[in-house]
Design an enzyme around this catalytic site. Structure first.
Site, short mmCIF file in Angstrom:
data_model
loop_
_atom_site.label_atom_id
_atom_site.label_comp_id
_atom_site.label_asym_id
_atom_site.label_seq_id
_atom_site.Cartn_x
_atom_site.Cartn_y
_atom_site.Cartn_z
N LYS A 134 0.85 -1.20 0.00
CA LYS A 134 0.00 0.00 0.00
C LYS A 134 0.88 1.24 0.00
O LYS A 134 1.98 1.24 0.59
CB LYS A 134 -0.86 -0.04 1.27
N SER A 209 -9.34 1.59 2.46
CA SER A 209 -8.37 2.40 1.77
C SER A 209 -7.29 1.61 1.05
O SER A 209 -6.53 2.20 0.29
CB SER A 209 -7.74 3.38 2.75
N SER A 233 -9.97 -1.10 6.28
CA SER A 233 -9.23 -0.81 5.05
C SER A 233 -8.44 -1.96 4.46
O SER A 233 -7.91 -1.85 3.37
CB SER A 233 -8.30 0.39 5.28
#
EC number: 3.5.1.4
Lengths: 558, 558
Positions: A134, A209, A233
């Site tokens: 990420k 996310s 997320s």
């Protein structure tokens, strides 16, 4: 409000151009126009991947790749090249990447191959395994902009600790993945990189996310990625993209040295995100967690709790496992297909002779609003300051929801911590059934709705409550949404439980949605274990997964 | 300021009278007048204890008592009665008790004996072991007033969780022990119960805040007690009374359900006290910690970290242990006898072939003032409110130091948490030596001075820093202060390091103190291990203790 020549625009244009330049011409595809509903088959059908690269990327998980590299079936370089290519294709289809460092990855893989040839020893359990990250993770020499212009063009000086740990264990890092502006949205959209699309169904959200991770892994541009989760997320994009995702407890996986867009010190008084795996198999989630624990990360990150993988709990006592089922959080009633897949899972478990007990957890009702109080306590001012530096506006979804607020006062802060403590204490009771037996893990929805249309995620209570409570929890894909599911109608209460519940109903009401949007999505469940017992969670998830999928992994122990 | 008929006086008078009434007439002693410097020999010389009771209380630790009860050498009842008597004597000599429940203890012990006779099974590893508790722990039916009038005459409705855990493991509870008003002082004095005296030397402090425990255990009115420590409140009274004490990391021993005199929720944003053993032997500290871990307390206290005793670290690798020595925290230079006993310990370890490396920890210099910021962030208003309810004044020592203050603002709170995080990260480096080897534990002073005169403790940095950093740490008594120690003079800097250091020098300056006050005190060292590795700490302490005392416990493993 935003000037037409606001500085963020030029920054975003430069970032996108730089990113684009990192995709070699021979790896470029022509994205069909209009795009098909699902792009999942495009990488395999593309001529960019050789048959071997197709085999490497389509027929393996990280565990079998590591084994194949150890047995010299594949070189780390061949594996890295295959995943760089496939990630490049995935990105062109879904906009899932941020930073691209394919060249570094190939150099690194070559080094690993040479070391292995020279010493006949692997660097660690992840030797040669490509891992995607990420964007929040810092990799020396690359931005960790989290989609914010003012954080762009500012290469990291140091690796995040987890990056060092993964490298030490032999991983090959090759790309970082897209996120929502502020990280506090459930659709991964921002003004620098744009929006991540769901490769399974372009009408529904890819989630957030860690949305870029979800999309990349669904397309097998990666088989093992690292996300972070403070409200859902990891678990939400795993659900949206039909893959596995595990959120550990705080302090289990090193979080130090990430870009979170928040000021230092806030973590000591707030809810904390944790980092965890998103993957195509459960055993890869275990591979990740055990490899991280094996590096004794508590020696390098003071927030990491002491304890190796074997010291993270065990599911089942005397070979028997007791699973709970929690059907509602009393805030949002799950829609029919969500209820149904949970019930199907219970039936499958029971049909295999496992005992499943109903769980009611009244304290959960108070969690979502308390989580909101934690999320808003800083007033988002630090984030607004970051945006205003370059004249950057909020993305549309946030613009309707996020305002500069006042920072909470001390009295309020103490009160929400007291409330949290009280709920934590109350919730401990759910781990014992009416007969006084230990419940090993429980299953519940990931969300009260199936994977919804873009920008229509509703309520994160089913995931965020387990951040508040610090329970490890994971997403387990169960099956595809089918035509038959379209015909189930809501039963039960006629009055909604509240405004969130009312909104949720609109996601199933024929007057407000075309339910067919849910076709080509995966229905998943969530599995939850007590705090800091990640191994117990993985053991429980593995048993359930085996029952549901009727397949056996050699590592299942019960 | 305080009215002559302030309500606290009547409450205190009633409490003391009620307490006094709980000491049977036949257990009363005539306290010599004037009192001798040390009262340590009085219990043994008293005719109140039978020869058997003298043997039980003088010649055992908790571990051997548990074994003797298991082997039916003693009954739990005989053991309980012996310790009730001896605690009564200790109290008359030092004012070390608060709540007395001897009758309950005898009933409980009888029950344990009957159960054991009936089933031949012990309740748990603490079957029949008498355990004393700091007044902060709640025992159903008794006050947990922590020496504050407004909290008195308000019997607890529920046990603290640790109390339930100890009972479940077989313990016999018989008394609670005295503390300082507010718990935030290093002399255990308050307006309800009065001051605890040091049984070894009535001119020096008994320490605090677990001062009653320290005095009771030094007199063997208990061999195993439970204290709590947020600045040094286990380790300081252990040092003052020449016994062992271990402060675990936060979350290791259940802390739930105690009376701390502070508002709920504060713990989530502040430094946290932890509970731990004070004992006459190290193996009793281990017995306590392993018995607590064996009860899986994380299932009942959400703040407890998952992990059994075997999962709390190991000292030594391949049978070799590497010990560090930290000689100064750069804030207060230890006085000559403190330096000397640390150096003697290093020499003894080296003479036994152990390697000891010097440690410097510059970050420690910032810890004491940061700890102060944490301690004062609430402005003490909750505590002042509690006192004012009954017109109760501060005790003298506190009256010179504590004022109502303003609660810290959010910006300040975030800043001190950021500072804490930075120091935690920095301090991790000290666990690796210059050659890259792991340091198993380090030794350092408990305080920069020997056991000082009453109300003259100076600076708690050597203990409080390891609360800030959340390192488990324990007090290890080394030897008696001798006539020879009187003649050592300070060397090194002529300029003091700061005001704390300047004050500290007065505790050794012949113009400001008669050093002979330190005769009849014990010189101790502190041993410190990394966070949540209590077993590693105990293993290291045990090795050091064995070398220093040249004695072997059967449980020493290295």
């Amino acid at each position: 409000m935003t000037s037409p020549d606001a500085p963020y625009k030029a920054i975003a244009a430069r970032k996108k151009a730089a990113q684009n330049a990192l995709i070699p011409h021979q790896w470029r595809i022509t994205v069909p126009h209009p795009a098909p509903l699902s792009v999942l088959s495009i990488p395999s059908n593309s001529s960019i991947l050789t048959p071997l690269e197709h085999e490497i990327t389509s027929q393996h998980d990280a565990t079998s790749l590591a084994a194949a590299i150890r047995s010299r079936t594949y070189t780390a370089h061949a594996v890295a090249l295959a995943f760089c290519k496939r990630a490049a294709i995935a990105h062109q289809l879904t906009n899932c990447l941020t930073e691209i460092f394919f060249d570094d990855a190939l150099v690194r893989a070559k080094f690993l191959d040479e070391e292995y040839a020279r010493t006949s020893k692997t660097l660690g359990p992840l030797h040669g395994v490509p891992i995607s990250l990420k964007d929040t993770f810092k990799v020396r020499g690359y931005d960790a902009s989290i989609g914010i212009a003012s954080l762009s063009e500012n290469p990291a000086q140091e690796n995040s600790l987890l990056v060092d740990v993964l490298l030490q264990q032999g991983a090959v890092l090759y790309c970082k993945t897209n996120v929502p502006q502020t990280l506090m949205a459930l659709d991964s959209d921002n003004n620098v990189f744009g929006r991540v699309l769901n490769p399974c169904n372009r009408h529904v959200t890819a989630g957030g996310s860690s949305g870029g991770e979800g999309a990349l892994i669904a397309l097998r541009g990666s088989v093992l990625g690292v996300g972070t989760d403070i409200g859902g997320s990891i678990r939400i994009p795993a659900m949206c993209n039909g893959v596995y995702g595990v959120k550990p407890s705080r302090g289990r996986v090193p979080f130090a040295g990430q870009e979170t867009g928040s000021r230092p010190g806030g973590a000591g008084i707030a809810l904390n995100a944790s980092a965890g795996p998103i993957a195509t198999s459960l055993r890869d989630c275990e591979l990740f967690l055990s490899a991280v624990a094996g590096a004794a990360p508590w020696e390098r990150d003071s927030e990491v709790v002491y304890g190796g993988w074997e010291e993270q709990g065990t599911a089942g006592q005397e070979g028997k496992m007791l699973i709970g089922v929690l059907r509602s959080d009393r805030v949002i009633e799950p829609l029919p297909p969500v209820k149904k897949v949970l019930d199907e899972t219970v039936q499958m478990l029971r049909s295999q002779g496992m005992e499943v007990v109903e769980i009611d957890a009244p304290a959960l009702e108070e969690c979502p609003s308390l989580v909101n109080e934690f999320f808003t306590m800083g007033g988002a001012n630090y984030m607004f300051d970051l945006l205003e530096k370059t004249g950057e506006p909020l993305i549309e979804w946030l613009s309707l929801r996020l305002k500069r607020g006042k920072m909470i006062k001390m009295g309020g802060l103490v009160a929400i911590h007291a409330h949290k403590e009280a709920l934590e204490a109350e919730m401990l009771k759910i781990w014992t059934d009416a007969k006084g037996r230990r419940i090993d893990a429980f299953i519940c929805p990931v969300a009260p709705h199936p994977v919804p249309p873009i920008d229509r995620w509703n309520g994160v209570g089913y995931t965020s409550s387990f951040v508040l409570l610090d329970y490890p929890a994971g997403t387990l894909p169960i099956r595809e949404f089918t035509e038959e599911d379209l015909h189930d109608e809501r039963t039960g209460n006629s009055e909604p439980l509240g405004s969130w519940d009312e909104y949720n109903r609109k996601l199933w009401d024929k007057n407000t949605i075309d339910r067919r949007v849910y076709l080509n999505t995966t229905l998943s469940i969530q599995v939850v274990a007590p705090r800091l017992q990640e191994r117990r969670l993985l053991q429980a998830m593995t048993i359930i997964d085996n029952v549901v999928k009727r397949r056996e992994y050699p590592h299942a122990r019960l």
